[in-house]
Structures are given as C-alpha cells and as structure tokens.
Design an enzyme around this catalytic site. Structure first.
Site: not given
Length: 398
Positions: A34, A111, A135
């Site tokens: 990420k 996210s 997330s």
C-alpha cells in the site's frame, strides 16, 4: 513492478529495483505494498497529490516491508489507497479506483483498496495494507480474502504515513489460509497471550443484528456449519451502547486525523475528494471535550471486552453489514453504509484487540466475510483459530 494491471490496483511509478532475500519463509511469494509505506527507490503518495509532490524518492524502507523482503517475498509494486487513507470506499478522486476482481460491479472498499485488488486479482500473492477503521478488514470481506487488523502496536508503523496514531495498524491480505499464516509467522513473533487449541467461542448477537437481514442469515448459517467440528458458541451481548462506541471512534479518529494532516490541509488547501473533504471538516471540528469523552468510552469498553474474552475467548461477529456496495452508489448511500460498517469495525479499533476476517460465504455472487476477535496479544494463535474456523464453516457438497 507489475505493468499488466487489469484491475487498476498499482500506482504507475517508474520501476526501481527492490531487493529481497533469495530464500526464506516467504520465498516464491509476490508482494504488493500500500502506498502509505515507504519503499526505498519509490515515493510515498498516500493517495494525495500534495503528499506525492512533497515526497521525493525514499532512501529507506519501512521496517514492516523490510521484514517481508528479508523473508524472501518479491516486491511487485505499490498499490493505490483512498486519499490520505480516510475512507472505506476505495474511490480516489485524483488517481482513480481499483476494480474489485471478485465482484466488478461493486466497490473494493478502502483504504487498502489496491492491495485487496492485487491479491484478489492474482497479481500478488500477499499485500500489505493499513487498518485504522477497517481498511484491511472491509476490503478483505468484499474480495473474498483473509485479512487481519493486528493488536495495536504489534507491528511497527515506522516510515508509514499516519491517519490516527492510537488507531493505526499494519495488516495484510492473502487468498488462502496457509499463505496468510506464513506472513503472520514472519511479522508477529510469539504471542503474549496464546489462545488454547479449543477456545471459548462467543457469538456477538448484538453485532449480528447490525448486519442486513439477508447477510445475517447467511453468516449465522456459516456459524452453524462450524458447530459440528468446533462446538456451539455462547451467545453474548458484546456492546452496551453501540452508538456511544461509534461516536467515541469517530471523535478519536477525527481528532487524531486532523492532528496528522490538518496543518498540511490548511497550508495548501488541496481539493479533497468527495467524502474525504467532509470527514476532514468533521475532524477539524472535534472538540477536546468530545475527544476526552471518546477516550473514556474507549477505556470502559476495552476493560469490558477484556473481561468478556479473558485469555481463552474468541468473539464471532460479521466483518461488515453486507456485501460491498455497488460502484454506482452515490456518496450519501456510501456514507450511510460506511457509518453502519463502523459500528461493527470499531470494536477491534477501540479495544486494540486483534481481528481476523475469513471468507465464508457469498450473497448475490459477491463475497461476505466473518470475523473473529481475540484477546490483545493473541494475534498468531488467533490466526490458527481463524483458519480452523474457516475450514469448519466451508460448504461441502456431497
């Protein structure tokens, strides 16, 4: 770097070499990261044009990424995230939105949206994400993956873009339980509290009631399937006042998010995307009194959950209220779903206890996950319990 990207999960940074050990417990596995975690040779953009513009090329790698590389995992790219990691929808107004490989008409969730899409789409074997308000857990449920929010503080967040310091954690995704557990063995080390091989299972009736009726029925059926092998769970009420818990989470997350990003937002006045703009406006307005009230609620709930679980209890609950919302859903509908989801996701966040989501079912052709929460510090053994629960809950066709 992976350039064949049909699910739009990777940030198209120029390729840079990232070394990994030639052997190790994760040898042969590909790794996506990420874009909140620093990787030497790459910028860290945090889903924000302003952060990306200021980033520069990083000269050091975040310890959690380094641990995976030193265990033999091979880096294949950095993945998209919601803007400043402040969303559960997987939609970024500046860089686009990944596609959910398991349900293309539905959102990935955020996210850690790009990391989920990379693993579900078989472009990476494992992917690193962060989890503040859900997330990792929400996208994992939406994509039919294993995912974890570890005990708060269990895994280093050094050289990671923050959202809310007392809530942020680093988690990961995998398609199968064996691979998921291999990553855990590398990142977690030995448990402070190890669950027994036959823990006390507790079914959070009040949390199942937070799911939509169709999803509640499907997930209760998954629990029924696990009973012959693992026993019948005790029905419990996990939370006295779910609305108070929800607001405690919102106030704490908001106050800390503004502490992390507020100065940058006020200095540059960036055009924040839909939903993100409103959440930062809310965050700016959180008062010291609200934050203190949230902290008091968190302290009381953490003690309650610790008493409920003891050292051998595992709480069973839905990961999210339903399958992923449709991509075509408008912002008010997505915000309503997010608020419902937070009432489930905030238990682990506020307590700091570990939560593993496992793929157990589908509805309307889209995945649906079930979660297990264990005592703080029981992460590694909770993974073992979760894998056994996933096997026991599988639908078997004669």
């Amino acid at each position: 770097m992976t350039y064949d990207d049909p699910f739009r999960c990777f940030v198209p940074y120029p390729d840079a070499p990232v070394r990994n050990a030639p052997g190790g417990p994760l040898s042969g596995l590909t790794l996506a990261v990420k874009d909140l975690f620093d990787v030497k040779g790459y910028p860290t953009g945090a889903g924000s044009p302003i952060v990306l513009a200021q980033s520069g090329i990083k000269t050091k790698t975040a310890p959690v990424v380094k641990a995976l590389l030193e265990a033999g995992a091979r880096f294949v790219g950095k993945t998209h995230t919601d803007e400043l990691a402040f969303s559960l929808n997987g939609k970024n107004a500046h860089f686009g939105s990944p596609i959910n490989p398991a349900a293309p008409a539905r959102i990935t969730g955020g996210s850690s949206c790009g990391s989920m899409a990379a693993v579900a789409g078989r472009l990476a074997d494992i992917a690193l994400g962060s989890d503040t308000g859900g997330s990792v857990r929400a996208p994992a449920s939406y994509g039919g993956l294993f995912g974890i929010r570890p005990s708060h503080g269990r895994i280093s967040l050094k050289r990671t873009w923050p959202l809310a310091e007392s809530l942020d954690t680093a988690g990961w995704f995998a398609r199968d339980g064996e691979t998921f557990a291999r990553v855990g063995a590398v990142l977690l080390g030995k448990d402070r509290i190890a669950l027994p091989s036959a823990p006390r299972f507790l079914l959070a009736d009040d949390m199942f009631a937070q799911a939509v009726p169709e999803a509640e029925t499907i997930l209760r059926n998954a629990v029924q399937r696990a009973m012959p092998g693992l026993g019948e769970p005790e029905a419990v009420t996990a939370v006295r006042d779910i609305d108070a818990l929800y607001w405690a989470f919102r106030w704490i997350q908001g106050r800390e998010a503004w502490a992390a990003d507020g100065a940058m937002i006020e200095r540059f006045d960036p055009p924040l995307g839909p939903g993100v703009k409103e959440r930062f406006a809310f965050s700016k307005a959180v008062t010291e009194e609200q934050y203190a009230k949230g902290e008091a609620t968190r302290k009381t709930f953490r003690a309650r959950l610790a008493r409920l679980l003891g050292q051998d209890g595992v709480l069973i609950l839905p990961t999210v209220p339903d399958i992923a919302p449709l991509v075509s859903a408008q912002e008010p509908e997505l915000d309503d779903f997010r608020n419902r989801a937070l009432r489930l996701l905030c238990l682990s966040g506020l307590s700091g206890f570990p939560q593993v989501t496992i793929p157990v079912a589908q509805r309307e052709g889209a995945p649906l996950g079930l979660s297990l929460i264990g005592p703080k510090g029981s992460d590694a053994s909770l993974i073992g319990v979760a894998l056994a629960y996933e096997r026991a809950s599988r639908i078997r066709i004669a």
